[in-house]
Design a protein around this motif. Structure first.
Motif, PDB file in Angstrom:
ATOM      1  N   UNK A  76       1.019  -1.076  -0.105  1.00 23.00           N
ATOM      2  CA  UNK A  76      -0.119  -0.113   0.127  1.00 23.00           C
ATOM      3  C   UNK A  76       0.879   1.266  -0.534  1.00 23.00           C
ATOM      4  N   UNK A  77       0.144   2.697  -0.177  1.00 22.38           N
ATOM      5  CA  UNK A  77       1.022   3.500  -0.683  1.00 22.38           C
ATOM      6  C   UNK A  77       0.475   5.184   0.560  1.00 22.38           C
ATOM      7  N   UNK A  78      -0.509   4.378   1.063  1.00 21.92           N
ATOM      8  CA  UNK A  78      -1.604   5.107   0.964  1.00 21.92           C
ATOM      9  C   UNK A  78      -1.840   5.684   2.526  1.00 21.92           C
ATOM     10  N   UNK A  79      -2.297   6.824   3.273  1.00 31.28           N
ATOM     11  CA  UNK A  79      -2.502   6.808   4.933  1.00 31.28           C
ATOM     12  C   UNK A  79      -4.160   7.243   4.334  1.00 31.28           C
ATOM     13  N   UNK A  80      -5.148   6.538   5.347  1.00 29.93           N
ATOM     14  CA  UNK A  80      -6.375   6.399   5.334  1.00 29.93           C
ATOM     15  C   UNK A  80      -7.176   7.963   5.920  1.00 29.93           C
ATOM     16  N   UNK A  81      -7.653   8.724   6.114  1.00 35.19           N
ATOM     17  CA  UNK A  81      -8.402   9.964   6.864  1.00 35.19           C
ATOM     18  C   UNK A  81      -8.943   9.390   7.449  1.00 35.19           C
ATOM     19  N   UNK A  82     -10.270   9.127   8.622  1.00 37.20           N
ATOM     20  CA  UNK A  82     -10.990   8.707   9.218  1.00 37.20           C
ATOM     21  C   UNK A  82     -11.558  10.274  10.241  1.00 37.20           C
ATOM     22  N   UNK A  83     -13.335  10.818   9.487  1.00 41.42           N
ATOM     23  CA  UNK A  83     -13.345  11.474  10.082  1.00 41.42           C
ATOM     24  C   UNK A  83     -13.941  10.918  11.764  1.00 41.42           C
ATOM     25  N   UNK A  84     -13.304  11.369  12.762  1.00 41.32           N
ATOM     26  CA  UNK A  84     -13.688  11.134  14.316  1.00 41.32           C
ATOM     27  C   UNK A  84     -15.514  10.885  14.422  1.00 41.32           C
ATOM     28  N   UNK A  85     -16.060  11.972  13.468  1.00 41.33           N
ATOM     29  CA  UNK A  85     -17.165  12.723  14.162  1.00 41.33           C
ATOM     30  C   UNK A  85     -18.118  11.439  13.870  1.00 41.33           C
ATOM     31  N   UNK A  86     -17.957  10.693  12.350  1.00 40.89           N
ATOM     32  CA  UNK A  86     -18.689  10.654  11.878  1.00 40.89           C
ATOM     33  C   UNK A  86     -18.344   8.763  11.644  1.00 40.89           C
ATOM     34  N   UNK A  87     -17.139   8.398  11.771  1.00 41.24           N
ATOM     35  CA  UNK A  87     -15.942   7.095  11.845  1.00 41.24           C
ATOM     36  C   UNK A  87     -16.484   6.726  10.344  1.00 41.24           C
ATOM     37  N   UNK A  88     -16.391   7.154   9.760  1.00 40.06           N
ATOM     38  CA  UNK A  88     -16.145   6.884   8.475  1.00 40.06           C
ATOM     39  C   UNK A  88     -14.513   7.245   7.633  1.00 40.06           C
ATOM     40  N   UNK A  89     -14.409   6.889   6.580  1.00 37.92           N
ATOM     41  CA  UNK A  89     -12.841   6.976   5.479  1.00 37.92           C
ATOM     42  C   UNK A  89     -13.195   7.999   5.026  1.00 37.92           C
ATOM     43  N   UNK A  90     -12.790   9.275   4.825  1.00 32.57           N
ATOM     44  CA  UNK A  90     -12.880  10.265   3.752  1.00 32.57           C
ATOM     45  C   UNK A  90     -11.840  10.564   3.057  1.00 32.57           C
ATOM     46  N   UNK A  91     -10.708  10.054   3.316  1.00 29.34           N
ATOM     47  CA  UNK A  91      -9.744  10.299   2.390  1.00 29.34           C
ATOM     48  C   UNK A  91      -8.773   8.904   2.655  1.00 29.34           C
ATOM     49  N   UNK A  92      -7.621   9.256   1.081  1.00 21.53           N
ATOM     50  CA  UNK A  92      -6.463   8.026   1.124  1.00 21.53           C
ATOM     51  C   UNK A  92      -5.658   8.895   0.392  1.00 21.53           C
ATOM     52  N   UNK A  93      -4.633   9.993   1.115  1.00 24.54           N
ATOM     53  CA  UNK A  93      -3.148  10.475   1.188  1.00 24.54           C
ATOM     54  C   UNK A  93      -2.531   9.248   0.525  1.00 24.54           C
ATOM     55  N   UNK A  94      -1.485   9.592  -1.148  1.00 25.72           N
ATOM     56  CA  UNK A  94      -0.607   8.911  -1.334  1.00 25.72           C
ATOM     57  C   UNK A  94       0.787   9.447  -0.995  1.00 25.72           C
ATOM     58  N   UNK A  95       0.793   8.589  -0.473  1.00 26.88           N
ATOM     59  CA  UNK A  95       2.579   9.104   0.538  1.00 26.88           C
ATOM     60  C   UNK A  95       3.863   7.869  -0.343  1.00 26.88           C
ATOM     61  N   UNK A  96       3.529   6.847   0.169  1.00 20.11           N
ATOM     62  CA  UNK A  96       4.704   6.414  -0.086  1.00 20.11           C
ATOM     63  C   UNK A  96       4.994   4.413   0.456  1.00 20.11           C
TER      64      UNK A  96
END
Lengths: 675, 380
Positions: free
Chosen positions: B205-225
């Motif tokens: 994998x290359x990504x960081x998952x971003x979770x919105x803690x208010x809705x507890x859903x994954x909102x985004x994946x940031x491509x890193x390395x």
């Protein structure tokens, strides 16, 4: 823990278990199929002693054959070998658990296993699972330290630090017999169902055939228990089921020119669960393995005149292993690896008698091993070409016998991808000597020196993200001095044998895998071990009561196997993992008319499961007692034998390998009929 | 009846004596006690727990405790304190944190988070999460990342983060993230999860998952390395992410994510196996294996997190680093700023814990357990 290690640890570990040759586990069986009918069978219904008369050879050897082999409570070759001295059986437990033998603490890879004179190789992991070799079709097991002390043998016979020879049963016909055979059935704990059939046929005066097959099925379940005095947990071993089939066929021929030959085909197919380590909160693992092993081999021996003898051997092997781990889901689904190995082998050995006391021999072997893997990233797909040439000589100077050989090994390695190991060649010597001080008394003083190495396996070198192609061979040097005394008489002691050897061995450039965190699972030549040991055994057959034949065997092993890798480290000169300082076995056998009773005891002293002797790594001693009772009778002129076994009578719970529990008390029943 | 009337021959008696003697050699089941070592008391210093991972399959995770009041370092305390816990702490300790008076130890191959009283290390219970990896906390709840692919009956190849009630120790709900997620960090109301993809070596994998803690859903994946591992939030609104590389051509590196814009804003060309942020400094070390050279490269460093730059390559200044074969953990005392480094050696030997002064001079060392790696300070 680094994430890569999950997948690598598990699959690499399984590889160590996988891809071994195998016959499958089965019990000891009734009288040798060689037993003739009626009169001879009737003779067999009398009591017998189990030890045979053997002279003391040049190198230390331990043998189990014929009746002794069948009287032991042993399912497989591995179980039988536990009773030898100087050995430790590494046993993962149960019907399908890996069982390998470590001789004199040098490591499993330094013991070669030969089946009917030809080595069972495994370039992938260098070990043979002895638990898969059923005793059903085995006539004799020999364990030699250094090597078999004969000249006429393949160069491979000179090429390991110790050797196990398994000899399959050969057909023997008496009088006008043309056909005989045996049917047996075993059942017992672990849901064991194990039928076997053996047929022998005389095709002509000079040619006979044998077909032997068996099927083994078991759910592998057994109770195990862990306790620290406060918690006390008993559970049932799960995912340990096995289903295995073996078919083996052989032809045995004799030429008119006093030559002999044999050819054999062998097929083994198994599927088994891999129950895994029992750790806190996790008693169930979801790995599974499928094996298919096939080989054909042939051997031809011909003397030319009185001086020259030729021995030719050839073999082809195909091995296939499939491994599934449902707990590891990759982008392609659950982890599934497939491995395939092929081996081609030819050998020519020549012995020439120069004078009545001087022999010379020259053997040359050529072998090709290759391996492919599916679903294994960056696997190099290696091929190894091994050329071995051994020149040997033997002198018999009155009471003194001397044998020496030089072995040349040439390894060439190629890979289809990535880096190949370096080409390698070496010349290594062995010297064996014995002295018989008193004529007419079989008392011998013996000594040997052997310098030999084992090549890194394909796993050591190429297993993706584990292997290291830069590895060097791992060397052992052995120095041994010992004595053997054997005496047969008609008096009180019908048989007496004493064997004792003291030895020092040094292992250098030991190949060490270190699983773990950031240290990326590397394979390195970093270990060295000093081993000081004593193997001693006494076997005797005294006449305690005239009607009852009795035999006793006591064996003892002392091993100081010290890690001398790094003088600056805390474990410098600590005992290495899994080697007890003291271990031993005791066997008592009594035979009266149609009845046999056998008692076996094994003791393995305290050990540590890592190379540092601290309480955290400590493992308790274990000792088990096994008993068996068997009886034989004639049923419409057929010899019928029934055996009942109770093993681990005192229900001791123990681990041989840490967190791999062994069964507590278990039983087995065997019935067989010879025709 | 006289004994001799049994007619037991002397040789059998000898055998019987022999077996009785052998039988006596088994000590019987017991608890393996740890060792106590006096390394010196210091009233300013914090006490701490140290979790030793233990080799896989050996069930060898152990807990050590340093009491700053008495100066005693006690190894392997769990078994003695919790004799009723079957097969002790478990197999492969992967993370340890303190939250709300409880000590949470993530025991990866035992599929559990062990929950203990922070003062006594007495077992309070466990959280069942298969193939658990790391733990973090937010508004009274615990969040545990898992390599397991089936969460709440949803099959697939993704991993997940489980939300856990810290009172009942039950999983409340889960959110799917990338494959084989590792560490998590929370800043504001967002959780950043490092996805590794470690089960598929050719497809990290290359990504960081971003979770919105208010809705507890994954909102985004940031491509890193490739093959991400640690994530740490700093006080300047940045998140530090470590990449392990592929062990061949792609090297381990440290990346910085701007959490306002959720983009990678910087990278530092240094191998990072673990990272500990203290004040404005991030203490890092790297043990980078290369299958090209078949060698490990060990490095140390300090990162100035305010300016996002490397401040020299060494925080051990007295040469002790030459004795450390395989650094496996780093921590900094929040009060005294003393630096702790563990050495896992060859991963089979017992490890060593070193204590250094803030200036990087060795103060003491002590033998720890097998693969020491994870610290939790017990604040005064």
């Amino acid at each position: 823990m680094d994430n890569r290690h999950y997948i690598r640890y598990v699959s690499f570990f399984i590889l160590c278990i996988a891809a071994n040759y195998g016959l499958h586990a089965q019990d000891k069986v009734a009288y040798p199929a060689t037993s003739p009918k009626d009169t001879a069978a009737a003779r067999m219904l009398q009591g017998v002693t189990i030890f045979s008369n053997r002279t003391n050879p040049l190198s230390p050897v331990q043998t189990l054959s014929g009746i002794a082999l069948e009287k032991m409570n042993s399912l497989s070759v591995a179980d039988a070998l536990r009773f030898f001295s100087g050995v430790q059986l590494k046993d993962y437990g149960g019907l399908g658990g890996l069982k390998t033998l470590n001789v004199r603490s040098m490591g499993t890879n330094h013991t070669a296993v030969f089946y009917d004179g030809i080595q069972l190789g495994n370039a992938q992991n260098g070990t043979v699972d002895l638990g898969r070799f059923s005793l059903d079709n085995i006539e004799q097991i020999d364990l030699y330290n250094a090597q078999k002390g004969t000249l006429l043998q393949p160069a491979r016979g000179f090429a390991s630090a110790s050797a196990i020879y398994l000899q399959s049963r050969k057909p023997v016909f008496h009088g006008n017999e043309k056909t005989h055979g045996k049917v047996s059935f075993k059942t017992g704990s672990f849901g064991l169902v194990n039928p076997a059939v053996r047929m022998e046929q005389r095709l002509s005066d000079r040619l006979s055939a044998v077909v032997s097959s068996e099927w083994l099925h078991g759910n592998g379940r057994y109770k195990f228990r862990y306790t620290n005095g406060t918690y006390d947990t008993t559970a049932v071993r799960q995912n340990a089921a096995i289903d295995a089939a073996r078919v083996e066929a052989g032809l045995f021929g004799q030429g008119k020119d006093s030559s002999t030959w044999q050819a054999k085909a062998y097929y083994y197919n198994s599927t088994r669960g891999l129950p895994g380590a029992i750790v806190s909160n996790k008693f169930l693992n979801g790995q599974h393995q499928w094996d298919r092993n096939f080989f054909v081999q042939s051997s031809y021996n011909k003397p030319f005149g009185k001086r020259y003898t030729l021995l030719l051997n050839a073999k082809f092997t195909y091995d296939y292993v499939r491994y599934l781990d449902t707990a590891i889901v990759t982008v392609d689904g659950p982890l599934m690896n497939r491995y395939q190995q092929k081996e081609y082998y030819i050998s020519a050995a020549n012995q020439y008698k120069i004078t009545s006391f001087w022999d010379v021999a020259l053997s040359a072997d050529f072998q090709v091993n290759n391996m492919t893997a599916v679903n294994l990233d960056r696997f190099a797909i290696p091929t190894r070409y091994s050329t071995l040439v051994a020149a040997a000589t033997q002198l018999h100077l009155g009471p003194v016998a001397l044998q020496g050989n030089l072995l040349t090994t040439i390894i060439n390695e190629t890979t289809k991808a990535y880096t190949a190991g370096r080409d390698f060649n070496a010349i290594t010597p062995t010297i064996l000597a014995s002295w018989q001080p008193f004529q007419g008394e079989d008392l011998k003083i013996r000594a040997f020196y052997k310098n030999i190495f084992r090549m890194p396996t394909f796993n050591d070198m190429y297993y993706s993200t584990v292997g290291n192609p830069a590895l060097k061979p791992e060397y052992t040097k052995q120095y041994n001095i010992g004595t053997g005394y054997t005496r047969n008489s008609d008096g009180f002691l019908q048989y007496f044998s004493l064997q004792a050897d003291a030895y020092y061995s040094h292992v250098k450039d030991k190949i060490v895998a270190s699983p773990g965190r950031n240290f990326q699972w590397m394979m390195q030549n970093i270990g060295s071990v000093d081993i000081y040991g004593i193997d001693a055994s006494i076997q005797l057959s005294p006449v305690l009561l005239n009607a009852v034949k009795t035999d006793f065997s006591v064996k003892y092993t002392y091993q100081k196997a010290l890690d001398v890798s790094n003088p600056a480290e805390v474990n410098y000169k600590d005992q290495i993992a899994y080697i007890p300082v003291h271990s031993g076995s005791f066997i008592a056998h009594a035979s009266w008319h149609k009845w046999d009773v056998n008692y076996s005891f094994i003791y393995v002293g305290e050990r540590y499961f890592l190379n540092t002797n601290i309480p955290l790594y400590y493992m308790e001693p274990w000792y088990t007692s096994d008993v068996s009772v068997s009886t034989s009778f004639l049923f419409s002129h057929k010899l019928v034998k029934l055996t009942g076994e109770l093993n681990n009578v005192f229900n001791q719970y123990y681990d041989v390998v840490i967190n791999y529990p062994m069964p507590g008390r278990y039983y087995r029943l065997t019935a067989s009929i010879n025709f | 009846m006289r004994f001799a009337s049994f007619h037991i021959p002397r040789r059998y008696l000898l055998l019987m004596v022999l077996f009785t003697g052998l039988a006596a050699c088994r000590k019987g089941a017991g608890i393996t006690p740890g060792d106590d070592t006096n390394v010196g008391a210091d009233s300013l210093r914090n006490g701490f727990y140290l979790l030793n991972e233990g080799n896989m399959g050996m069930n060898l995770a152990t807990l050590d405790y340093y009491n700053s009041g008495t100066g005693i370092y006690s190894s392997n305390i769990y078994g003695t304190i919790n004799p009723g816990a079957t097969k002790e702490l478990g197999d492969v300790g992967n993370d340890m944190q303190i939250y709300g008076g409880k000590l949470y130890a993530v025991i990866a191959m035992s599929d559990k988070v062990e929950v203990m009283d922070v003062h006594t290390a007495k077992r309070l219970g466990q959280i069942n999460v298969p193939s658990c990896r790391y733990i973090t906390f937010y508004k009274g709840k615990a969040y545990v990342s898992s390599y397991a692919t089936v969460a709440g009956g949803t099959p697939g190849v993704s991993g997940y983060v489980a939300e856990v009630d810290t009172a009942t120790l039950q999983v409340i709900r889960t959110v799917n993230v990338g494959r084989q997620p590792e560490e998590m960090a929370i800043t504001g109301d967002k959780m950043y999860v490092a996805n590794s993809g470690g089960y598929s070596q050719g497809h990290f994998e290359r990504t960081v998952s971003v979770i919105n803690m208010n809705t507890f859903t994954e909102t985004k994946r940031i491509d890193v390395a490739l093959n991400l591992h640690h994530v740490k939030a700093d006080k300047y609104g940045d998140v530090y992410v470590t990449s392990r590389g592929d062990y061949y051509e792609v090297h381990s590196k440290l990346y910085v994510i701007d959490t306002q814009k959720d983009i990678v804003k910087d990278s530092l060309p240094t191998a990072v196996s673990d990272i500990w942020i203290s004040g404005d400094s991030a203490y890092i070390y790297g043990v980078e294996w290369s299958y090209v050279t078949n060698k490990n490269t060990v490095s140390y460093g300090i990162v100035d997190i305010k300016n996002e730059r490397l401040l020299g390559d060494m925080f051990i200044t007295d040469g002790t680093d030459k004795q450390i074969t395989t650094p496996s953990g780093v921590a900094v005392d929040p009060t005294t700023k003393e630096i702790y480094v563990t050495d896992a050696k060859d991963n089979l030997l017992p490890g060593t814990l070193y204590c250094f002064s803030p200036a990087g001079k060795k103060k003491w060392s002590v033998t720890a357990g097998n693969i020491p790696g994870h610290f939790a300070f017990v604040r005064h």
